[in-house]
Write an enzyme that holds these catalytic residues in place. Structure first.
Site, short mmCIF file in Angstrom:
data_model
loop_
_atom_site.label_atom_id
_atom_site.label_comp_id
_atom_site.label_asym_id
_atom_site.label_seq_id
_atom_site.Cartn_x
_atom_site.Cartn_y
_atom_site.Cartn_z
N ASN A 9 4.96 1.92 -6.46
CA ASN A 9 5.74 2.03 -5.23
C ASN A 9 6.72 0.86 -5.22
OD1 ASN A 9 6.75 2.13 -2.64
ND2 ASN A 9 4.83 1.52 -1.64
N TRP A 10 7.98 1.17 -5.47
CA TRP A 10 8.97 0.10 -5.56
C TRP A 10 9.44 -0.39 -4.19
CZ3 TRP A 10 12.67 1.85 -10.16
CH2 TRP A 10 11.95 1.71 -11.36
N LYS A 11 9.02 0.29 -3.14
CA LYS A 11 9.42 -0.08 -1.77
C LYS A 11 10.95 -0.20 -1.69
CE LYS A 11 5.01 -2.32 -1.29
NZ LYS A 11 4.15 -3.18 -0.49
N GLY A 174 0.30 -6.77 -0.98
CA GLY A 174 1.32 -7.80 -1.14
C GLY A 174 0.84 -9.21 -0.82
N SER A 214 -2.54 -5.30 -4.26
CA SER A 214 -2.48 -6.39 -5.24
C SER A 214 -3.15 -6.05 -6.56
CB SER A 214 -3.06 -7.68 -4.64
OG SER A 214 -2.32 -8.06 -3.49
N GLY A 235 2.31 -1.89 -5.91
CA GLY A 235 3.59 -2.36 -5.39
C GLY A 235 4.19 -3.40 -6.32
N GLY A 236 3.91 -4.67 -6.04
CA GLY A 236 4.53 -5.78 -6.78
C GLY A 236 4.47 -5.64 -8.29
C1 PEP Z 1 1.63 -0.97 -1.94
O1 PEP Z 1 2.70 -1.24 -1.45
O2 PEP Z 1 1.22 0.19 -1.82
C2 PEP Z 1 0.87 -2.01 -2.62
C3 PEP Z 1 -0.37 -1.76 -2.94
O3 PEP Z 1 1.53 -3.21 -2.85
P1 PEP Z 1 0.98 -4.45 -3.74
O4 PEP Z 1 0.48 -3.86 -5.04
O5 PEP Z 1 2.16 -5.32 -3.92
O6 PEP Z 1 -0.13 -5.07 -2.97
#
Ligand code: PEP
Length: 254
Positions: A9-11, A174, A214, A235-236
């Site tokens: 998920n690149w947001k 995040g 994360s 995400g990240g």
């Molecule tokens: C997300 O946005 O769905 C997510 C899990 O982000 P991250 O991996 O950065 O915690």
């Protein structure tokens, strides 16, 4: 055994130019690897065509991070399921905690979006997860139960093949803080139990339940090895080809 889904998920990161380069580097990182798990990236709407083009002929699929419940018309700023399909999307994320928190999406809107996505022939990833205070007060299962049931009680079980849940504890998104493998497994088994109560054991066994919060190469192995963890929503670590590819390597080795 369920095929794992490794989803990025690149947001609100990576416009078309950057997204194209990042997608190309992901394809390059998987060259010659013969991946058998499902791989997905959900870029911002505007970058979907560039990413779809970069992924053509590869194992990566493209998805969206949100969608409208409407077909078309006077809904300024919205994007419909037919537009997403036209642009090459196969999946749509609904109910991400950031949408629930910042855009006030509630369980009933999340359910409406999930129904719309499925009706129009796309796969849906429904995000659920408790906040830190809800876990601390011991209400995490109650919160997740309400979120899951709000959707599955409205969706027919014939949609099981196109239905994915992502368990994302909000306190782990995040933040660098991850649920322990035991916490993840416990909640995933709980969610599968809810699915089984409403849709029956056979359908519940088919549903992929992703962990999100994360996830990175350093912790993916212990999370993805859990019996009811069927992939990750990342995400990240999906914003760098080497870290996303590192997680895919782990998924492929399980
Ligand atoms: C997300 O946005 O769905 C997510 C899990 O982000 P991250 O991996 O950065 O915690």
């Amino acid at each position: 055994m369920r095929t794992l889904l490794i989803a990025g998920n690149w947001k609100m990161n990576a416009g078309p130019t950057e997204a194209k380069e990042l997608a190309e580097s992901m394809v390059a990182a998987r060259e010659g690897k013969d991946d058998s798990q499902d791989l997905l990236i959900c870029p911002p709407f505007i970058s979907i065509p560039a990413v779809a083009e970069a992924f053509s002929g590869s194992n990566f699929k493209v998805g969206a991070q949100n969608v409208s419940t409407e077909d078309n018309g006077a809904y300024t700023g919205e994007i419909s399921t037919s537009m997403l399909k036209d642009a090459g999307c196969e999946y749509v994320i609904v109910g991400h905690s950031e949408r629930r928190e910042y855009y006030h999406e509630d369980d009933s809107l999340v359910a409406e979006k999930a129904l719309k996505v499925l009706k129009d022939g796309l796969k849906v990833i429904v995000c659920v997860g408790e906040k830190l205070e809800e876990r601390k007060s011991g209400n995490h299962e109650k919160v997740v139960k309400n979120q899951v049931e709000a959707v599955i009680k409205q969706v027919d079980k014939s949609n099981a093949d196109n239905f994915v849940i992502a368990y994302e504890p909000v306190w782990a998104i995040g933040t660098g803080e991850t649920a322990t493998p035991e916490q993840a497994q416990e909640m995933h088994a709980f969610i599968r139990g809810l699915l089984s109560e409403v849709w029956g054991d056979d359908e519940a066994e088919k549903i992929r339940i992703l962990y999100g919060g994360s996830m990175k190469p350093g912790n993916a192995d212990e999370l993805l090895s859990q019996k009811d963890v069927d992939g990750g929503l990342i995400g990240g670590a999906s914003l760098k080809a080497d870290s996303f590819s590192g997680i895919i390597d782990i998924a492929e080795s399980i």
